[in-house]
Write a protein that holds these residues in place. Structure first.
Motif, PDB file in Angstrom:
ATOM      1  N   ILE A  46       0.833  -1.186   0.000  1.00  0.00           N
ATOM      2  CA  ILE A  46       0.000   0.000   0.000  1.00  0.00           C
ATOM      3  C   ILE A  46       0.873   1.242   0.000  1.00  0.00           C
ATOM      4  CG2 ILE A  46      -0.327   0.145   2.513  1.00  0.00           C
ATOM      5  CD1 ILE A  46      -3.421   0.645   1.565  1.00  0.00           C
ATOM      6  N   GLN A  47       0.393   2.248  -0.758  1.00  0.00           N
ATOM      7  CA  GLN A  47       1.186   3.466  -0.897  1.00  0.00           C
ATOM      8  C   GLN A  47       0.582   4.598  -0.068  1.00  0.00           C
ATOM      9  OE1 GLN A  47       1.510   5.770  -4.809  1.00  0.00           O
ATOM     10  NE2 GLN A  47       3.411   4.605  -4.718  1.00  0.00           N
ATOM     11  N   MET A  48       1.451   5.310   0.652  1.00  0.00           N
ATOM     12  CA  MET A  48       1.012   6.462   1.454  1.00  0.00           C
ATOM     13  C   MET A  48       1.769   7.690   0.973  1.00  0.00           C
ATOM     14  SD  MET A  48       1.298   4.737   5.184  1.00  0.00           S
ATOM     15  CE  MET A  48       2.290   3.316   4.829  1.00  0.00           C
ATOM     16  N   GLU A  49       1.119   8.848   1.165  1.00  0.00           N
ATOM     17  CA  GLU A  49       1.837  10.090   0.870  1.00  0.00           C
ATOM     18  C   GLU A  49       2.004  10.844   2.167  1.00  0.00           C
ATOM     19  OE1 GLU A  49      -0.551  11.744  -2.217  1.00  0.00           O
ATOM     20  OE2 GLU A  49       0.076  10.107  -3.552  1.00  0.00           O
ATOM     21  N   LEU A  92       5.540   6.764   0.456  1.00  0.00           N
ATOM     22  CA  LEU A  92       5.969   5.643   1.305  1.00  0.00           C
ATOM     23  C   LEU A  92       5.234   4.386   0.864  1.00  0.00           C
ATOM     24  CD1 LEU A  92       5.645   7.396   4.807  1.00  0.00           C
ATOM     25  CD2 LEU A  92       7.568   7.481   3.217  1.00  0.00           C
ATOM     26  N   ASN A  93       5.978   3.385   0.416  1.00  0.00           N
ATOM     27  CA  ASN A  93       5.356   2.115   0.037  1.00  0.00           C
ATOM     28  C   ASN A  93       5.532   1.117   1.168  1.00  0.00           C
ATOM     29  OD1 ASN A  93       4.518   2.693  -2.712  1.00  0.00           O
ATOM     30  ND2 ASN A  93       6.707   2.762  -3.199  1.00  0.00           N
ATOM     31  N   LEU A  94       4.421   0.716   1.758  1.00  0.00           N
ATOM     32  CA  LEU A  94       4.467  -0.306   2.810  1.00  0.00           C
ATOM     33  C   LEU A  94       4.160  -1.657   2.180  1.00  0.00           C
ATOM     34  CD1 LEU A  94       4.368  -1.656   5.586  1.00  0.00           C
ATOM     35  CD2 LEU A  94       2.084  -0.729   5.887  1.00  0.00           C
ATOM     36  N   ILE A  95       5.103  -2.560   2.294  1.00  0.00           N
ATOM     37  CA  ILE A  95       4.915  -3.900   1.733  1.00  0.00           C
ATOM     38  C   ILE A  95       4.642  -4.837   2.892  1.00  0.00           C
ATOM     39  CG2 ILE A  95       6.047  -5.745   0.445  1.00  0.00           C
ATOM     40  CD1 ILE A  95       7.440  -3.504  -1.143  1.00  0.00           C
ATOM     41  N   ASP A  96       3.450  -5.401   2.907  1.00  0.00           N
ATOM     42  CA  ASP A  96       3.051  -6.246   4.029  1.00  0.00           C
ATOM     43  C   ASP A  96       3.631  -7.649   3.840  1.00  0.00           C
ATOM     44  OD1 ASP A  96       1.830  -6.772   6.414  1.00  0.00           O
ATOM     45  OD2 ASP A  96      -0.105  -7.291   5.540  1.00  0.00           O
ATOM     46  N   LEU A 140      -0.714   1.156  -5.842  1.00  0.00           N
ATOM     47  CA  LEU A 140      -1.652   0.537  -4.917  1.00  0.00           C
ATOM     48  C   LEU A 140      -1.945   1.478  -3.766  1.00  0.00           C
ATOM     49  CD1 LEU A 140       0.361  -2.652  -5.188  1.00  0.00           C
ATOM     50  CD2 LEU A 140      -2.104  -2.666  -5.554  1.00  0.00           C
ATOM     51  N   LYS A 141      -3.072   2.158  -3.867  1.00  0.00           N
ATOM     52  CA  LYS A 141      -3.589   2.861  -2.693  1.00  0.00           C
ATOM     53  C   LYS A 141      -4.598   1.894  -2.097  1.00  0.00           C
ATOM     54  CE  LYS A 141      -1.467   6.804  -3.577  1.00  0.00           C
ATOM     55  NZ  LYS A 141      -2.009   8.072  -3.987  1.00  0.00           N
ATOM     56  N   LEU A 142      -5.566   2.410  -1.369  1.00  0.00           N
ATOM     57  CA  LEU A 142      -6.567   1.454  -0.881  1.00  0.00           C
ATOM     58  C   LEU A 142      -7.300   0.844  -2.050  1.00  0.00           C
ATOM     59  CD1 LEU A 142      -8.276   2.540   2.380  1.00  0.00           C
ATOM     60  CD2 LEU A 142      -6.779   0.617   1.920  1.00  0.00           C
ATOM     61  N   THR A 143      -7.461   1.662  -3.102  1.00  0.00           N
ATOM     62  CA  THR A 143      -7.931   1.103  -4.366  1.00  0.00           C
ATOM     63  C   THR A 143      -6.774   1.267  -5.346  1.00  0.00           C
ATOM     64  OG1 THR A 143      -8.813   3.258  -4.877  1.00  0.00           O
ATOM     65  CG2 THR A 143     -10.355   1.635  -4.007  1.00  0.00           C
ATOM     66  N   GLN A 144      -6.889   0.626  -6.498  1.00  0.00           N
ATOM     67  CA  GLN A 144      -5.808   0.739  -7.470  1.00  0.00           C
ATOM     68  C   GLN A 144      -5.932   2.055  -8.229  1.00  0.00           C
ATOM     69  OE1 GLN A 144      -6.646  -2.882  -9.504  1.00  0.00           O
ATOM     70  NE2 GLN A 144      -5.299  -4.066  -8.165  1.00  0.00           N
ATOM     71  N   VAL A 145      -4.799   2.728  -8.450  1.00  0.00           N
ATOM     72  CA  VAL A 145      -4.800   3.989  -9.173  1.00  0.00           C
ATOM     73  C   VAL A 145      -4.012   3.787 -10.465  1.00  0.00           C
ATOM     74  CG1 VAL A 145      -4.212   6.438  -9.048  1.00  0.00           C
ATOM     75  CG2 VAL A 145      -4.736   5.166  -6.939  1.00  0.00           C
ATOM     76  N   LYS A 146      -4.732   3.862 -11.615  1.00  0.00           N
ATOM     77  CA  LYS A 146      -4.064   3.615 -12.900  1.00  0.00           C
ATOM     78  C   LYS A 146      -3.006   4.675 -13.183  1.00  0.00           C
ATOM     79  CE  LYS A 146      -8.239   1.836 -14.981  1.00  0.00           C
ATOM     80  NZ  LYS A 146      -9.225   2.015 -16.030  1.00  0.00           N
ATOM     81  N   LYS A 147      -1.892   4.265 -13.788  1.00  0.00           N
ATOM     82  CA  LYS A 147      -0.829   5.196 -14.169  1.00  0.00           C
ATOM     83  C   LYS A 147      -0.361   4.810 -15.566  1.00  0.00           C
ATOM     84  CE  LYS A 147      -0.533   7.428 -10.423  1.00  0.00           C
ATOM     85  NZ  LYS A 147       0.049   8.094  -9.350  1.00  0.00           N
ATOM     86  N   ASN A 148       0.341   5.746 -16.218  1.00  0.00           N
ATOM     87  CA  ASN A 148       0.902   5.408 -17.517  1.00  0.00           C
ATOM     88  C   ASN A 148       2.245   4.716 -17.391  1.00  0.00           C
ATOM     89  OD1 ASN A 148      -1.155   6.269 -19.213  1.00  0.00           O
ATOM     90  ND2 ASN A 148      -0.537   8.409 -18.892  1.00  0.00           N
ATOM     91  N   GLU A 149       2.912   4.962 -16.266  1.00  0.00           N
ATOM     92  CA  GLU A 149       4.269   4.440 -16.126  1.00  0.00           C
ATOM     93  C   GLU A 149       4.621   4.295 -14.650  1.00  0.00           C
ATOM     94  OE1 GLU A 149       7.217   7.165 -17.651  1.00  0.00           O
ATOM     95  OE2 GLU A 149       8.677   5.556 -17.967  1.00  0.00           O
TER      96      GLU A 149
END
Ligand code: GTP
Length: 597
Positions: free
Chosen positions: A59-62, A72-76, A239-248
């Protein structure tokens, strides 16, 4: 890249990993109230019910710190030893780890084993003394334990409580200041590590990855190195709580990928994603095909449900790549499947999912580990024995090898005696004994895997009154004097009840097995002899005495509907029973023969 931090949380079970993860999400405003739920990251139903994290997610946090924006990427990481390979790959995707230690429980076996994994991957370790709000917390002593373990300054240990939120700001500050920013080169060819995947019935397999070098773009033609398959990246995102599409998604960052893959087995944790046309020459080190550790037969209760069971297993395998199975037949149970699992927890999960998601009622046979057998005729050719019935005849058998593990147990000094007796009973050999403090001891044993997969952990908890923690890692195959103990009911061998047992214990275990079966198998209209045998030699015998009366006897001459009701009731009770010859065996009997104490 300099404002990205990739980190994981490692802890012994129940030291508060999930609770603290939720607090981090709260504090960084990554969760809206509506989305708030206890143990957010555990989003499979089964996981939430059991309160354990089965699959790792990210999950990604800002977070804005001193005027700068950080990602901040938290990998569980999963908390159970069955899934330790996934833990190792999640750790490999990070630069730092929060090492959580419960302020009342102090350092436990998994704290140490996870710490070693993190150190092997050169992670920056941030020690966190958690649950300081507990009245039973022992902050000074436990801080000393942590300092001894890590060789750090006491000031580096952050005091926190996932429950009250105390110290969470200091944890975020430490993540930014102490965890190194990712290195890597955006201009190089794509090199991304797969650390997890999740099956989605509508979108296909979602692959979670960490980009090491290069970048992955929407639409890019990509290749998975271990499987050598190529795909198009239909969708990438964060990966936020939902998926956020990106181009790259660029070097240093973490994201998800959707390619339309429908079979979980194509996506292997630990594999490297690269560009199909301009592939990297370097696969990321550490890839392993995960091997099943425990095998058991799964049979439909109703023989007619065999095809339905096959279809259900195939569907399950699409979303759980670590499940393996092949058809087998048993003289006693008919057609079913020999299945391989990562461990006993995995076996229970599969059994439960078959029942809940597929509405199947199944019989699971005595689980066993995978043995190597060698015959006199071909003493160098390994015969893999995943089922006791595959063991060659005693007269042709040259030798048998079984998988061994190194077990590490941390307990209070008061319990060293009982823990040692248990391990010796389980064929363990002590290899090391270290006093961590005057009260806490770490014991190391070499033990057969077969002895610990079934009831070892429960027994350990009992003999240590809960004050023992346990972890293990495989150390290879070793020769063992194993024999097959068969069970005969009413003079018929029930192959599904056979077990491979060390020759020295065969008599006592054979005796206990027959006693247990006598208690578990319901009495029937006739006497049933229960025997244990090695080859043709009977080593133990019990008798299940006949029932004196027919259940319906007292209704004779009475109301027919009442009789039917009784029969109906009896039929219901039959669920999860299997008729073998003319004897009915309940499901518990198959598992219970291994839990004999
Ligand atoms: P696994 O996912 O099973 O490995 O456990 P975990 O390490 O994620 O632990 P979890 O967050 O589920 O917490 C375990 C128990 O400790 C739960 O009952 C929590 O409510 C409790 N707990 C967690 N953090 C704190 C804390 O800071 N203080 C107190 N008093 N209790 C806590």
């Amino acid at each position: 890249m300099k404002n990205i931090r990739n980190f994981c949380i490692i802890a012994h079970i129940d030291h508060g990993k999930s609770t603290l993860a939720d607090r981090l999400l709260d504090f960084t405003g990554s969760v809206t109230d509506r989305e708030k739920q206890d143990q957010l990251l555990d989003n499979m139903d089964l996981e939430r019910e059991r309160g354990i994290t089965i699959k790792s997610h990210a999950i990604q946090m800002e977070y804005t710190y001193e005027g700068e924006d950080y990602v901040l990427n938290l990998i569980d990481t999963p908390g159970h030893v069955d899934f330790s390979y996934e833990v190792s790959r999640s750790i490999a995707a990070c630069e730092g780890a929060l090492l959580i230690v419960d302020a009342a429980q102090s350092i436990q076996a998994q704290t140490i084993s996870n710490l070693y994994l993190a150190l092997e991957n050169d992670l920056e370790i941030i020690p966190v003394l958690n649950k300081v709000d507990l009245p039973s917390a022992n902050p000074e002593e436990v801080t000393d334990d942590i300092v001894d373990l890590l060789g750090c300054d006491p000031e580096e240990v952050i005091h926190a409580s996932g429950k009250t939120g105390f110290g969470v700001d200091n944890i975020l500050k430490a993540i930014i200041e102490r965890v190194p920013a990712p290195k890597g080169n955006v201009d190089e060819s794509l090199q991304a590590l797969i650390f997890d995947s999740v099956y989605n019935p509508f979108r296909g397999v979602e692959t979670y990855f960490r980009v090491i070098n290069g970048s992955i773009k929407k639409g890019q033609h990509i290749k998975f190195i271990a499987t050598n398959n190529t795909y198009y990246a239909d969708e990438v995102g964060t990966l936020k709580l939902t998926q956020v599409k990106k181009n790259e998604i660029k070097a240093g960052d973490v994201g998800y990928l959707i390619t339309g893959i429908k079979d979980a087995r194509e996506v292997k944790v630990g594999d490297t994603i690269t560009d199909a046309k301009n592939p990297t020459t370097n696969a990321i080190a550490g890839f392993e095909d995960v091997k099943p550790m425990v095998f058991a037969g799964i049979y439909p209760v109703d023989t007619e449900d065999y095809e339905e069971l096959r279809a259900s297993m195939e569907k399950l395998q699409l979303n759980d790549a670590s499940l393996v199975f092949e058809p087998e037949s048993s003289a006693a149970l008919g057609f079913g499947f020999r299945c391989g699992f990562l461990g006993m927890l995995h076996l229970e999960i599969i059994q439960e999912r078959l029942e809940r998601e597929f509405d199947m009622t199944v019989i699971t046979t005595v689980p066993n580990v995978s043995y190597h057998a060698f015959t006199n005729k071909h003493p160098d050719d390994i015969i893999i024995v995943n089922n006791p019935s595959d063991l060659p005849e005693p007269s042709t058998l040259n030798r048998v090898e079984e998988p061994f593990i190194k077990a590490s147990i941390i307990t209070k000094s008061d319990f060293v005696g009982p823990v040692m007796s248990l391990c010796i009973e389980k064929r363990g050999k002590i290899t090391n004994q270290t006093y961590l403090t005057t009260e806490r001891v770490e014991l190391s044993f070499d033990m057969p895997l077969a002895e610990i997969v079934f009831d070892f952990y429960d027994r350990l908890k009992t003999v240590s009154k809960g004050y023992a923690s346990f972890d293990y890692s495989p150390i290879g195959m070793r020769a063992s004097k194993l024999v097959r103990v068969d069970i005969l009911l009413n003079s018929q061998t029930v192959d599904a009840l056979s077990a491979l047992i060390h020759a020295d214990n065969a008599y006592s275990i054979g005796k206990k097995m027959t006693e247990k079966l006598r208690q578990l198998i319901p009495r029937q209209q006739f006497d049933i002899p229960v025997q244990a045998a090695i080859g043709a030699k009977i080593i133990a015998r019990e008798t299940i005495k006949a029932l004196r009366k027919d259940v319906t006897a007292k209704c004779y001459g009475g109301d027919i509907s009442r009789k039917r009701k009784l029969l109906e009731k009896q039929k219901k009770g039959k669920k999860r029973m299997r008729q073998v010859g003319n004897v009915e065996i309940p499901q518990q009997a198959f598992m219970a023969v291994l839990k004999l104490n």
